[in-house]
Motif scaffolding. Structure first.
Motif, PDB file in Angstrom:
ATOM      1  N   ASP A  53       0.834  -1.207   0.000  1.00 10.83           N
ATOM      2  CA  ASP A  53       0.000   0.000   0.000  1.00 10.83           C
ATOM      3  C   ASP A  53       0.867   1.256   0.000  1.00 10.83           C
ATOM      4  O   ASP A  53       0.600   2.207  -0.730  1.00 10.83           O
ATOM      5  N   GLN A  54       1.925   1.246   0.832  1.00 13.14           N
ATOM      6  CA  GLN A  54       2.819   2.401   0.921  1.00 13.14           C
ATOM      7  C   GLN A  54       3.533   2.631  -0.404  1.00 13.14           C
ATOM      8  O   GLN A  54       3.609   3.754  -0.896  1.00 13.14           O
ATOM      9  N   TYR A  55       4.077   1.566  -1.007  1.00 15.25           N
ATOM     10  CA  TYR A  55       4.776   1.692  -2.283  1.00 15.25           C
ATOM     11  C   TYR A  55       3.837   2.186  -3.382  1.00 15.25           C
ATOM     12  O   TYR A  55       4.211   3.006  -4.207  1.00 15.25           O
ATOM     13  N   SER A  56       2.604   1.692  -3.370  1.00 16.31           N
ATOM     14  CA  SER A  56       1.623   2.129  -4.354  1.00 16.31           C
ATOM     15  C   SER A  56       1.289   3.607  -4.163  1.00 16.31           C
ATOM     16  O   SER A  56       1.175   4.361  -5.131  1.00 16.31           O
ATOM     17  N   GLU A  57       1.157   4.004  -2.897  1.00 12.58           N
ATOM     18  CA  GLU A  57       0.813   5.395  -2.583  1.00 12.58           C
ATOM     19  C   GLU A  57       1.885   6.380  -3.061  1.00 12.58           C
ATOM     20  O   GLU A  57       1.572   7.469  -3.522  1.00 12.58           O
ATOM     21  N   ILE A  58       3.150   5.977  -2.968  1.00 13.64           N
ATOM     22  CA  ILE A  58       4.220   6.890  -3.379  1.00 13.64           C
ATOM     23  C   ILE A  58       4.688   6.648  -4.813  1.00 13.64           C
ATOM     24  O   ILE A  58       5.627   7.277  -5.283  1.00 13.64           O
ATOM     25  N   GLY A  59       4.030   5.713  -5.514  1.00 18.21           N
ATOM     26  CA  GLY A  59       4.303   5.520  -6.934  1.00 18.21           C
ATOM     27  C   GLY A  59       5.409   4.541  -7.263  1.00 18.21           C
ATOM     28  O   GLY A  59       5.893   4.511  -8.391  1.00 18.21           O
ATOM     29  N   LEU A  60       5.833   3.705  -6.311  1.00 14.86           N
ATOM     30  CA  LEU A  60       6.859   2.714  -6.600  1.00 14.86           C
ATOM     31  C   LEU A  60       6.289   1.431  -7.184  1.00 14.86           C
ATOM     32  O   LEU A  60       7.002   0.647  -7.778  1.00 14.86           O
ATOM     33  N   ILE A  61       4.991   1.221  -7.009  1.00 17.39           N
ATOM     34  CA  ILE A  61       4.302   0.083  -7.621  1.00 17.39           C
ATOM     35  C   ILE A  61       3.224   0.652  -8.521  1.00 17.39           C
ATOM     36  O   ILE A  61       2.385   1.435  -8.078  1.00 17.39           O
ATOM     37  N   GLY A  62       3.264   0.264  -9.791  1.00 12.06           N
ATOM     38  CA  GLY A  62       2.274   0.758 -10.727  1.00 12.06           C
ATOM     39  C   GLY A  62       0.959   0.016 -10.581  1.00 12.06           C
ATOM     40  O   GLY A  62       0.899  -1.082 -10.054  1.00 12.06           O
ATOM     41  N   VAL A  63      -0.082   0.615 -11.072  1.00  9.33           N
ATOM     42  CA  VAL A  63      -1.388  -0.013 -11.080  1.00  9.33           C
ATOM     43  C   VAL A  63      -1.463  -0.904 -12.302  1.00  9.33           C
ATOM     44  O   VAL A  63      -1.137  -0.500 -13.407  1.00  9.33           O
TER      45      VAL A  63
END
Length: 70
Positions: A53-63
């Motif tokens: 969730d944290q990585y997604s929130e800061i853009g390190l994991i793409g959707v």
């Protein structure tokens, strides 16, 4: 920063980018990049979800989206 719970019940914040690995010995142990180990009450699956969730929130994991026809 992610919020985790120490064995004594105290919450603390940890920079998720410093985590090298997470193991269950039976207690969940987080090893940081500098070799420091932190034992927490949170289980591995919970930590994984919090980190993702944290990585997604800061853009390190793409959707990821499914594309029709592929």
């Amino acid at each position: 920063m992610i919020e985790l719970i120490r064995l004594n019940g105290q919450p603390f914040l940890l920079n998720a980018l410093l985590i090298e690995q997470v193991e269950a010995f039976p207690d969940t142990t987080i090893t940081l990049m500098n070799g420091k180990k932190i034992v927490v009450l949170n289980d591995i699956q919970e930590i994984k979800a919090i980190i993702n969730d944290q990585y997604s929130e800061i853009g390190l994991i793409g959707v990821q989206r499914k594309v029709e026809g592929s």
